[in-house]
Design an enzyme around this catalytic site. Structure first.
Site, PDB file in Angstrom:
ATOM      1  N   MET A   1      -9.973  63.351  20.808  1.00  0.00           N
ATOM      2  CA  MET A   1     -10.073  64.120  22.053  1.00  0.00           C
ATOM      3  C   MET A   1      -9.142  65.344  21.971  1.00  0.00           C
ATOM      4  O   MET A   1      -8.803  65.943  22.998  1.00  0.00           O
ATOM      5  CB  MET A   1      -9.721  63.247  23.259  1.00  0.00           C
ATOM      6  N   GLY A   2      -8.744  65.706  20.749  1.00  0.00           N
ATOM      7  CA  GLY A   2      -7.952  66.915  20.560  1.00  0.00           C
ATOM      8  C   GLY A   2      -6.487  66.734  20.924  1.00  0.00           C
ATOM      9  O   GLY A   2      -6.005  65.616  21.078  1.00  0.00           O
TER      10      GLY A   2
ATOM     11  N   HIS B   1      -1.919  65.276  17.078  1.00  0.00           N
ATOM     12  CA  HIS B   1      -0.524  65.010  16.706  1.00  0.00           C
ATOM     13  C   HIS B   1      -0.511  64.289  15.362  1.00  0.00           C
ATOM     14  O   HIS B   1      -1.580  64.066  14.765  1.00  0.00           O
ATOM     15  CB  HIS B   1       0.171  64.196  17.800  1.00  0.00           C
TER      16      HIS B   1
ATOM     17  N   HIS C   1      -3.088  61.535  14.756  1.00  0.00           N
ATOM     18  CA  HIS C   1      -4.437  62.002  14.394  1.00  0.00           C
ATOM     19  C   HIS C   1      -4.470  62.483  12.950  1.00  0.00           C
ATOM     20  O   HIS C   1      -5.431  62.227  12.220  1.00  0.00           O
ATOM     21  CB  HIS C   1      -4.849  63.196  15.272  1.00  0.00           C
TER      22      HIS C   1
ATOM     23  N   LYS D   1      -2.797  51.968  17.024  1.00  0.00           N
ATOM     24  CA  LYS D   1      -2.128  51.996  18.338  1.00  0.00           C
ATOM     25  C   LYS D   1      -3.122  51.646  19.448  1.00  0.00           C
ATOM     26  O   LYS D   1      -2.803  50.924  20.369  1.00  0.00           O
ATOM     27  CB  LYS D   1      -1.520  53.373  18.627  1.00  0.00           C
ATOM     28  N   ASP D   2      -4.353  52.169  19.311  1.00  0.00           N
ATOM     29  CA  ASP D   2      -5.406  51.820  20.263  1.00  0.00           C
ATOM     30  C   ASP D   2      -6.163  50.623  19.698  1.00  0.00           C
ATOM     31  O   ASP D   2      -7.343  50.713  19.333  1.00  0.00           O
ATOM     32  CB  ASP D   2      -6.341  53.020  20.472  1.00  0.00           C
TER      33      ASP D   2
ATOM     34  N   ARG E   1      -0.644  61.784  25.221  1.00  0.00           N
ATOM     35  CA  ARG E   1      -0.120  61.650  26.591  1.00  0.00           C
ATOM     36  C   ARG E   1       1.413  61.694  26.634  1.00  0.00           C
ATOM     37  O   ARG E   1       1.976  61.766  27.724  1.00  0.00           O
ATOM     38  CB  ARG E   1      -0.650  60.376  27.244  1.00  0.00           C
TER      39      ARG E   1
END
Ligand code: PAF
Length: 279
Positions: A30-31, A34, A37, A148-149, A186
């Site tokens: 989702m851009g 960091h 990613h 992490k997810d 976030r």
């Protein structure tokens, strides 16, 4: 590096690789990219001939009260990072390109009900729906997801297996800041004070992991982690859970592979972290 905004152009570009014997890696994002990613991107670039990245803040995975509008965005910076890391093609559609009066959704039974599914009941439906579309466009051999997810990773793996998608879902280890906080788009929402306090999550998980003994009651571990996180006044726990790695249902006793996962609010910002035990 190619930047593509329409499904038609993406499909046409993808077709140019057909029959050439090249492997395709895909990193959906989702851009606001960091290091977490970029670890996914690096894993894909290393293992595949061609890497596609998508950058799309997917409206269907946000509930009306969530942060769709304010979700951080910086496309120019993202494209630069992708180019530097050897990405071949970035897909950055507008919402209208992806959804027009959408009536069809992909849902999963049971696995979406626990952990984040409790406070975000429509979230994984949105994730599976957008990924199904993106996988159709990019037809990857491998797709990369951060541990992490963890719930997302398990759901995508099971969902794509159930639907016979011919691709490998590859997990990549969580990337952390120097003080242990898991990288997340976030994290930018955190105030200076909250940011200082947030590493308590990782500390509590590390201590929890060190104290696990096979056969221990999950509730004892949950109590220990909860107590340590709650020692930080800015932290408000959403959940601390110990679940089975197959069906993501809570376990009573730790005697097989489990996921120990937490979601913690700092102000309005909800942070996730976890560890995998007994893999
Ligand atoms: O993990 C994310 O950033 C999103 O859930 C994903 C996988 C890109 C789907 O929109």
């Amino acid at each position: 590096m190619k930047t593509i905004k329409t499904v038609k152009e993406l499909r046409e570009y993808r077709k140019t690789f057909d029959g050439k014997g090249v492997s395709i890696g895909f990193v959906p994002t989702m851009g606001y990219l960091h290091d977490g990613h970029m670890a996914l991107v690096d894993a894909s670039v290393k293992a595949n001939d061609i890497t596609f990245v998508s950058i799309f803040v997917n409206p269907t995975q946000f509930a009306p009260n969530e942060d769709l509008e304010s979700y951080p965005r910086d496309l120019d910076r993202d494209l630069k990072l992708c180019e530097e890391h050897g990405v071949d093609c970035v897909f950055t559609p507008d919402p209208d390109e992806m959804y027009q009066n959408q009536k069809t959704y992909v849902t999963i039974e049971d696995l979406g009900a626990h952990l984040c599914g409790k406070s975000r009941p429509t979230h994984f439906r949105g994730v599976l729906t957008v990924l199904t579309k993106l996988f159709h466009f990019t037809r990857p051999d491998r797709a990369y997801f951060g541990k992490k997810d963890a719930q997302q990773y398990f759901i995508v793996k099971k969902g794509m297996k159930d639907l016979n998608f011919d691709l490998e879902i590859c997990p990549v280890d969580t990337v952390r800041e120097a003080d242990g906080l898991a990288t997340s788009s976030r994290n930018v929402y955190l105030s200076e004070e909250e940011r200082k306090a947030a590493p308590i999550i990782h500390q509590a998980l590390e201590h929890g992991e060190a104290s696990i003994v096979k056969g221990m009651k999950a509730q004892d571990l949950i109590d220990q982690i909860t107590k340590e996180i709650e020692s930080e006044p800015l932290a408000k726990i959403d959940y601390v859970s110990v679940v089975d790695q197959e069906d993501l249902a809570p376990v009573e006793v730790i005697d097989g592979p489990v996921l120990v996962a937490v979601a913690v609010f700092f102000g309005k910002t909800r942070l996730l972290d976890n560890f995998f035990y007994g893999e």
